[in-house]
Design a protein around this motif. Structure first.
Motif, PDB file in Angstrom:
ATOM      1  N   LEU A   8      20.233  39.719  31.090  1.00 10.38           N
ATOM      2  CA  LEU A   8      19.990  41.024  30.482  1.00 10.38           C
ATOM      3  C   LEU A   8      18.491  41.163  30.242  1.00 10.38           C
ATOM      4  CD1 LEU A   8      21.024  43.648  29.126  1.00 10.38           C
ATOM      5  CD2 LEU A   8      21.237  42.320  27.000  1.00 10.38           C
ATOM      6  N   LEU A   9      17.856  42.065  30.992  1.00  5.59           N
ATOM      7  CA  LEU A   9      16.415  42.292  30.853  1.00  5.59           C
ATOM      8  C   LEU A   9      16.165  43.412  29.851  1.00  5.59           C
ATOM      9  CD1 LEU A   9      15.158  42.194  34.572  1.00  5.59           C
ATOM     10  CD2 LEU A   9      15.692  40.296  33.037  1.00  5.59           C
ATOM     11  N   PHE A  10      15.162  43.233  29.000  1.00  5.08           N
ATOM     12  CA  PHE A  10      14.823  44.278  28.034  1.00  5.08           C
ATOM     13  C   PHE A  10      13.358  44.178  27.668  1.00  5.08           C
ATOM     14  CE2 PHE A  10      16.367  40.568  25.754  1.00  5.08           C
ATOM     15  CZ  PHE A  10      15.427  40.383  24.744  1.00  5.08           C
ATOM     16  N   THR A  26      22.926  47.170  22.428  1.00  6.11           N
ATOM     17  CA  THR A  26      24.263  47.701  22.664  1.00  6.11           C
ATOM     18  C   THR A  26      24.925  47.003  23.852  1.00  6.11           C
ATOM     19  OG1 THR A  26      23.630  49.880  21.813  1.00  6.11           O
ATOM     20  CG2 THR A  26      25.580  49.790  23.220  1.00  6.11           C
ATOM     21  N   ILE A  27      24.190  46.867  24.935  1.00  5.48           N
ATOM     22  CA  ILE A  27      24.732  46.247  26.151  1.00  5.48           C
ATOM     23  C   ILE A  27      25.065  44.783  25.900  1.00  5.48           C
ATOM     24  CG2 ILE A  27      24.175  45.607  28.539  1.00  5.48           C
ATOM     25  CD1 ILE A  27      22.399  48.188  28.552  1.00  5.48           C
ATOM     26  N   ARG A  28      24.211  44.086  25.154  1.00  4.44           N
ATOM     27  CA  ARG A  28      24.465  42.678  24.815  1.00  4.44           C
ATOM     28  C   ARG A  28      25.820  42.530  24.142  1.00  4.44           C
ATOM     29  NH1 ARG A  28      24.777  40.021  20.260  1.00  4.44           N
ATOM     30  NH2 ARG A  28      24.302  37.767  20.203  1.00  4.44           N
ATOM     31  N   ILE A  94      21.896  40.791  37.484  1.00  3.62           N
ATOM     32  CA  ILE A  94      20.909  41.281  36.516  1.00  3.62           C
ATOM     33  C   ILE A  94      21.371  42.623  35.964  1.00  3.62           C
ATOM     34  CG2 ILE A  94      18.519  42.013  36.181  1.00  3.62           C
ATOM     35  CD1 ILE A  94      18.471  39.170  36.979  1.00  3.62           C
ATOM     36  N   PHE A  95      21.307  42.774  34.645  1.00  5.59           N
ATOM     37  CA  PHE A  95      21.487  44.096  34.028  1.00  5.59           C
ATOM     38  C   PHE A  95      20.133  44.490  33.449  1.00  5.59           C
ATOM     39  CE2 PHE A  95      25.006  46.879  32.199  1.00  5.59           C
ATOM     40  CZ  PHE A  95      24.156  47.943  31.933  1.00  5.59           C
ATOM     41  N   PRO A  96      19.381  45.360  34.147  1.00  6.48           N
ATOM     42  CA  PRO A  96      18.052  45.735  33.664  1.00  6.48           C
ATOM     43  C   PRO A  96      18.129  46.863  32.633  1.00  6.48           C
ATOM     44  CG  PRO A  96      18.423  46.692  35.831  1.00  6.48           C
ATOM     45  CD  PRO A  96      19.683  45.953  35.458  1.00  6.48           C
ATOM     46  N   ALA A  97      18.182  46.500  31.365  1.00  6.70           N
ATOM     47  CA  ALA A  97      18.228  47.506  30.298  1.00  6.70           C
ATOM     48  C   ALA A  97      16.797  47.914  29.961  1.00  6.70           C
ATOM     49  CB  ALA A  97      18.933  46.947  29.074  1.00  6.70           C
ATOM     50  N   VAL A  98      16.119  48.448  30.959  1.00  9.10           N
ATOM     51  CA  VAL A  98      14.715  48.798  30.828  1.00  9.10           C
ATOM     52  C   VAL A  98      14.525  50.231  31.315  1.00  9.10           C
ATOM     53  CG1 VAL A  98      13.741  46.478  30.959  1.00  9.10           C
ATOM     54  CG2 VAL A  98      14.311  47.675  33.054  1.00  9.10           C
ATOM     55  N   HIS A  99      13.552  50.889  30.753  1.00  5.71           N
ATOM     56  CA  HIS A  99      13.355  52.303  31.046  1.00  5.71           C
ATOM     57  C   HIS A  99      11.877  52.575  31.348  1.00  5.71           C
ATOM     58  CE1 HIS A  99      17.336  52.681  29.350  1.00  5.71           C
ATOM     59  NE2 HIS A  99      16.912  52.304  28.157  1.00  5.71           N
ATOM     60  N   GLY A 100      11.644  53.628  32.131  1.00  4.97           N
ATOM     61  CA  GLY A 100      10.295  54.133  32.284  1.00  4.97           C
ATOM     62  C   GLY A 100       9.495  53.486  33.400  1.00  4.97           C
ATOM     63  N   THR A 101       8.189  53.730  33.333  1.00 12.09           N
ATOM     64  CA  THR A 101       7.259  53.318  34.375  1.00 12.09           C
ATOM     65  C   THR A 101       7.263  51.804  34.550  1.00 12.09           C
ATOM     66  OG1 THR A 101       5.867  55.197  33.759  1.00 12.09           O
ATOM     67  CG2 THR A 101       4.868  53.496  35.140  1.00 12.09           C
ATOM     68  N   GLY A 102       7.324  51.367  35.803  1.00 13.05           N
ATOM     69  CA  GLY A 102       7.328  49.952  36.111  1.00 13.05           C
ATOM     70  C   GLY A 102       8.686  49.313  36.027  1.00 13.05           C
ATOM     71  N   CYS A 103       9.643  50.016  35.473  1.00 13.39           N
ATOM     72  CA  CYS A 103      10.989  49.465  35.279  1.00 13.39           C
ATOM     73  C   CYS A 103      12.047  50.291  36.005  1.00 13.39           C
ATOM     74  CB  CYS A 103      11.332  49.423  33.797  1.00 13.39           C
ATOM     75  SG  CYS A 103      10.169  48.491  32.780  1.00 13.39           S
ATOM     76  N   ASP A 323      34.992  53.268  27.498  1.00 12.31           N
ATOM     77  CA  ASP A 323      34.227  52.928  26.302  1.00 12.31           C
ATOM     78  C   ASP A 323      33.071  52.026  26.721  1.00 12.31           C
ATOM     79  OD1 ASP A 323      35.218  50.285  26.579  1.00 12.31           O
ATOM     80  OD2 ASP A 323      36.822  50.630  25.142  1.00 12.31           O
ATOM     81  N   THR A 324      32.185  51.670  25.779  1.00  6.11           N
ATOM     82  CA  THR A 324      30.963  50.966  26.155  1.00  6.11           C
ATOM     83  C   THR A 324      31.254  49.604  26.777  1.00  6.11           C
ATOM     84  OG1 THR A 324      29.782  52.103  24.379  1.00  6.11           O
ATOM     85  CG2 THR A 324      28.710  50.183  25.333  1.00  6.11           C
ATOM     86  N   VAL A 325      32.251  48.894  26.250  1.00  7.90           N
ATOM     87  CA  VAL A 325      32.601  47.586  26.807  1.00  7.90           C
ATOM     88  C   VAL A 325      33.109  47.740  28.235  1.00  7.90           C
ATOM     89  CG1 VAL A 325      34.117  45.587  26.597  1.00  7.90           C
ATOM     90  CG2 VAL A 325      33.073  46.585  24.547  1.00  7.90           C
TER      91      VAL A 325
END
Length: 337
Positions: A8-10, A26-28, A94-103, A323-325
């Protein structure tokens, strides 16, 4: 049977660092509830990767970098991480929980493709196209979906072009997210500061008409069947739906589903489905629209939408029966398919 190891990337170097951390929290929880083995990998504001084994509350609060015992991670050939101690971790996905530029703009996706580990979310081309608001709007126009007109501005834009702008207008970076660097401009006197703010985030800015609009959003989920939600609406009393308004609790509320005529809701869902396919997206996306009176305009598409407790995408996925899970489990399964 051993469950897959999910990295999990953040965090990251993007201005959206804080919301990335909140999404990851939340994802974790969802992935642990679903029974996955988890490898929490924090990316510092300087772009350094660390194994984080501290309190999950520190992820949510975006204070994890101050935790003791962080272990620097190095990329291993063939996919994987070495820690300072020499231990090798090889995640299955990989779950990339990242947002925006470069991600979210294809750069991280290109690295993961080269690295050879499957990941949740759109690939390089779709991520890059979607992140570029001008190219995404061009795609929408090409397939017959209305957009607001825009003028592209750079540091070298001619004085003649700037004098030809019609006010009020809305200025935003072409490749940024969460309204970072965006602002309304009501007069020529406000333009230099607003343009500087936008161009601090990107080399290209878009000037669009400033309209009184409803903010409508549609979730798309590909779990083997392309599922598209009815629109939801973001409601706020603030004049401008900026970064603080989006992520400061209590400043907005979500209407899920939005109050719209059935035919209009179906039109927006169809627009979202068509854009998802035209841009070559996969797994998930949130497609945003403006409603100006009875007319609807495509605004932007987000290929790694927020997963915070206040985010629209998980709320809309809930209307599709996820649901989220279940949603996070489904996305991992799709990435591994």
């Amino acid at each position: 049977m051993k469950r897959p190891l999910v990295a999990l990337l953040f965090g990251g170097k993007s201005p959206e660092y804080e919301v990335s951390c909140r999404s990851a929290a939340t994802i974790r929880d969802a992935l642990l509830t679903a029974g996955y083995e988890l490898l929490p990998v924090g990316i510092s504001r300087e772009g350094v990767f660390y194994l984080f084994r501290g309190s999950p509350e520190r992820i949510f609060a975006a204070t994890w970098e101050a935790s003791p015992g962080l272990s620097r991670m190095w990329f291993a050939p063939g996919g994987g991480f070495f820690t300072d101690s020499g231990r090798l971790y090889r995640p299955d996905v990989i779950f990339p929980a990242v947002h925006g530029t470069g991600c979210e703009d294809g750069r991280l996706q290109g690295f993961l493709d080269t690295w050879g580990i499957p990941y949740v979310g759109c690939g390089v081309e779709a991520s890059a196209l979607a992140m570029n608001k001008y190219l995404a709007k061009e795609t929408a126009r090409r397939i017959g979906i209305p957009t607001l007109p825009e003028v592209c501005l750079t540091r070298d834009t001619s004085e003649e072009t700037l004098r030809g702008l019609h006010y009020p207008l809305f200025l935003k970076p072409a490749r940024s997210g969460s309204s970072v660097g965006a602002s309304p401009v009501h007069s020529p006197e406000q333009l230099p500061e607003a343009l500087g703010r936008a161009l601090a985030e990107d080399t290209l800015a878009l000037a669009e008409p400033l309209v009184a609009a409803r903010e409508l959003e549609v979730a798309v989920l590909d779990d083997g069947t392309l599922r598209v939600s009815a629109p939801g609406e973001v409601l706020t009393d603030r004049a401008f739906y900026d970064y603080e308004t989006k992520y400061l609790r209590g400043t907005t509320r979500l209407a899920v589903p939005a109050s719209l005529p059935t035919a209009d809701a179906e039109t927006l869902s169809d627009y979202a489905r068509r854009l998802f396919l035209a841009l070559g997206c996969r797994h998930l996306a949130r497609v945003d629209f403006f409603a100006v009176g009875d007319t609807y305009y495509f605004n932007e598409i987000n290929t790694l939408p927020g997963f915070t407790e206040d985010s629209m995408y998980p709320a809309l996925a809930g209307t599709l029966g996820f649901d989220t899970v279940t949603l996070c489990d489904t996305l991992i399964r799709r990435a591994l398919a």
